[in-house]
Design an enzyme around this catalytic site. Structure first.
Site, PDB file in Angstrom:
ATOM      1  N   THR A  70       4.091   1.244 -10.021  1.00  0.00           N
ATOM      2  CA  THR A  70       2.870   1.874 -10.548  1.00  0.00           C
ATOM      3  C   THR A  70       3.153   2.445 -11.936  1.00  0.00           C
ATOM      4  O   THR A  70       2.383   2.241 -12.885  1.00  0.00           O
ATOM      5  CB  THR A  70       2.402   2.983  -9.578  1.00  0.00           C
ATOM      6  OG1 THR A  70       2.139   2.373  -8.306  1.00  0.00           O
ATOM      7  CG2 THR A  70       1.166   3.697 -10.074  1.00  0.00           C
ATOM      8  N   GLN A 180       4.837  -8.612  -5.954  1.00  0.00           N
ATOM      9  CA  GLN A 180       4.777  -9.392  -4.707  1.00  0.00           C
ATOM     10  C   GLN A 180       5.267 -10.826  -4.893  1.00  0.00           C
ATOM     11  O   GLN A 180       5.197 -11.624  -3.958  1.00  0.00           O
ATOM     12  CB  GLN A 180       3.346  -9.403  -4.160  1.00  0.00           C
ATOM     13  CG  GLN A 180       2.844  -8.035  -3.729  1.00  0.00           C
ATOM     14  CD  GLN A 180       3.513  -7.494  -2.463  1.00  0.00           C
ATOM     15  OE1 GLN A 180       4.248  -8.199  -1.769  1.00  0.00           O
ATOM     16  NE2 GLN A 180       3.254  -6.234  -2.150  1.00  0.00           N
ATOM     17  N   HIS A 202      11.313  -1.459  -3.730  1.00  0.00           N
ATOM     18  CA  HIS A 202      11.108  -1.352  -2.278  1.00  0.00           C
ATOM     19  C   HIS A 202      10.335  -2.526  -1.665  1.00  0.00           C
ATOM     20  O   HIS A 202      10.158  -2.594  -0.455  1.00  0.00           O
ATOM     21  CB  HIS A 202      10.482   0.000  -1.895  1.00  0.00           C
ATOM     22  CG  HIS A 202       9.016   0.149  -2.164  1.00  0.00           C
ATOM     23  ND1 HIS A 202       8.064   0.000  -1.191  1.00  0.00           N
ATOM     24  CD2 HIS A 202       8.341   0.463  -3.298  1.00  0.00           C
ATOM     25  CE1 HIS A 202       6.861   0.232  -1.704  1.00  0.00           C
ATOM     26  NE2 HIS A 202       7.000   0.500  -2.984  1.00  0.00           N
ATOM     27  N   CYS A 331      -9.672   0.157   3.653  1.00  0.00           N
ATOM     28  CA  CYS A 331      -9.637   1.448   4.336  1.00  0.00           C
ATOM     29  C   CYS A 331      -8.348   2.196   4.063  1.00  0.00           C
ATOM     30  O   CYS A 331      -7.952   3.050   4.845  1.00  0.00           O
ATOM     31  CB  CYS A 331      -9.823   1.290   5.843  1.00  0.00           C
ATOM     32  SG  CYS A 331     -11.317   0.424   6.254  1.00  0.00           S
TER      33      CYS A 331
HETATM   34  N1  PLP Z   1       1.721  -3.901  -7.415  1.00  0.00           N
HETATM   35  C1  PLP Z   1       1.612  -4.584  -6.278  1.00  0.00           C
HETATM   36  C2  PLP Z   1       1.132  -6.002  -6.302  1.00  0.00           C
HETATM   37  C3  PLP Z   1       1.960  -3.988  -5.063  1.00  0.00           C
HETATM   38  O1  PLP Z   1       1.840  -4.669  -3.926  1.00  0.00           O
HETATM   39  C4  PLP Z   1       2.415  -2.639  -5.078  1.00  0.00           C
HETATM   40  C5  PLP Z   1       2.737  -1.931  -3.829  1.00  0.00           C
HETATM   41  O2  PLP Z   1       1.931  -1.784  -2.945  1.00  0.00           O
HETATM   42  C6  PLP Z   1       2.506  -1.976  -6.303  1.00  0.00           C
HETATM   43  C7  PLP Z   1       2.151  -2.640  -7.444  1.00  0.00           C
HETATM   44  C8  PLP Z   1       2.961  -0.552  -6.397  1.00  0.00           C
HETATM   45  O3  PLP Z   1       4.349  -0.445  -6.184  1.00  0.00           O
HETATM   46  P1  PLP Z   1       5.070   0.966  -6.168  1.00  0.00           P
HETATM   47  O4  PLP Z   1       4.958   1.456  -4.767  1.00  0.00           O
HETATM   48  O5  PLP Z   1       6.517   0.708  -6.552  1.00  0.00           O
HETATM   49  O6  PLP Z   1       4.393   1.824  -7.163  1.00  0.00           O
END
Ligand code: PLP
Length: 387
Positions: A70, A180, A202, A331
């Protein structure tokens, strides 16, 4: 427990944990310290930087460690806009897609409210952006194009190479959220032609709370957090254990990809989908018919009468049966909004809420897929009997 929610997060690889432990104990020096203890830590951080860079065919100097994906995406978008505000102030347009992760969507909504010209490109019913729509959206006032590599809910792969080429042609920067995709399909900075790539540890069997922004040499981005660390691009003492774990996880991800684990998982996923569709009339695979990562299956369920099933109830019942899945991002955080990804693909609210996401991972076995299918078939009988 059968864990089929690897797109939400993955277990920490044993090797990553072992590599991290010394840095939670005796190896505590600050990597910026000039003494020998600090230098040793700096070396460990450098090694991890090389491991993460190698996963995406980048150079170590192109890796900026962050606290999450993020944050990396915020750094990419806001950092680029800050840099261009000085060098190219007429570039006020940002092009993105309707199916980005909420961490991107929320940022784009904020930028729009601040007066930026944010253009959200739609997807087809298969969940994929058409390159011609990117071509139509990007103009010579565009600062940045941000398109995810693989979608977190459906696994659908986006045409990132084409989008990067369009951006380049018009002098705009190109960013991709490859959270992803990395470790599931080959991701290469150079082959894609991206200026910036977001990664998260993660989602690839590394620790939580660490991500990276890969910034191609020469791409103009200004820091958001000032400080001398990360070559003055992201201040704050590095999360050394996290970074070390991320490095090991990246190396393992590259090795698993090279060993063909994606093909094994794709085989399991295909078997799972075929069995569900055969056993549950009216069920549909969201994003079927287009290229997807091999580990993600978004399935829309229907009752015996063909009406959309109650996805939330199905998810809860699967949970009781020991099978962990997710409703995509629907949700999330207790909200009642159906998934913006599935509705962008043309599903109505009820159809979106009848969809569950099954995401496989390296630990997923044949027996677990059988177990999930058994649990589902018991629920099918129950649901159809009730209809
Ligand atoms: N971008 C995508 C496509 C994700 O699936 C996720 C996680 O859910 C994120 C960004 C955010 O990752 P982070 O938890 O490291 O901020």
């Amino acid at each position: 427990m059968i864990y089929l929610d690897h797109n939400a997060t993955t277990p920490l690889a044993k090797e990553a944990l072992e590599a991290m432990l010394p840095f939670l104990g005796d190896e505590y020096a600050n990597p910026s310290s000039a003494h020998s203890a600090g230098m040793a830590i700096k070396q460990a951080v450098s090694k991890a930087r090389g491991q993460v860079a190698a996963l995406v065919g980048a150079k170590s100097t192109e890796v900026i460690f962050t606290g999450s994906a993020t944050e990396a995406t915020h750094m990419a978008v806001l950092g680029a806009l800050r840099a261009l505000a000085v060098s190219a102030p007429r570039r006020r347009r940002i092009v993105t897609s309707a199916v980005e992760h909420p961490s991107t969507m929320a940022l784009m909504a904020d930028l729009k409210s601040l007066g930026w010209d944010v253009v959200i490109v739609p997807v087809g019913t298969d969940g994929r952006v058409a390159p011609v729509d990117i071509d139509a959206a990007v103009d010579d006032h565009t600062a940045l194009v941000s398109l995810m590599w693989a979608n977190n809910e459906t696994g659908v792969l986006q045409p990132v190479r084409e989008a990067a080429a369009t951006a380049r042609k018009l002098g705009a920067l190109f960013h991709t959220d490859a959270v992803q995709a990395a470790g599931k399909v080959p991701v290469s900075l150079a082959a894609c032609g991206a200026d910036m790539i977001t990664l998260s540890a993660h989602k690839m069997y590394g620790p939580k709370g660490v991500g990276a922004l890969i910034v191609a040499k020469g791409a103009p981005i200004s820091p958001l957090i000032f400080g001398h660390q990360e070559r003055k691009r992201r201040g704050g003492t590095e999360n050394v254990p996290g970074v070390v774990g991320f490095g090991v996880a990246a190396e393992l991800a590259a090795a698993a990809l090279a060993a063909g684990d994606a093909a094994r998982l794709g085989g399991l996923r295909d078997r799972f989908e075929a069995a569900v569709v055969a056993a549950w009339p009216g069920s549909r695979i969201n994003g079927a018919g287009t290229e997807r990562v091999p580990t993600t299956s978004s399935i829309r369920f229907a009752t015996a009468s063909g009406a959309p099933a109650n996805g939330e109830e199905l998810m809860m019942r699967l949970d009781k049966a020991g099978v962990m899945v997710s409703m995509g991002a629907a949700c999330s955080a207790g909200g009642n909004e159906p998934s913006h990804v599935l509705t962008a693909m043309g599903l109505n609210g009820a159809e979106a809420e009848a969809s569950l996401r099954f995401s496989l991972g390296r630990p997923t076995t044949d027996a677990e897929i059988d177990g999930a299918l058994d649990a589902l078939s018991a629920l099918v009988e129950r649901l159809h009997a009730a209809a």
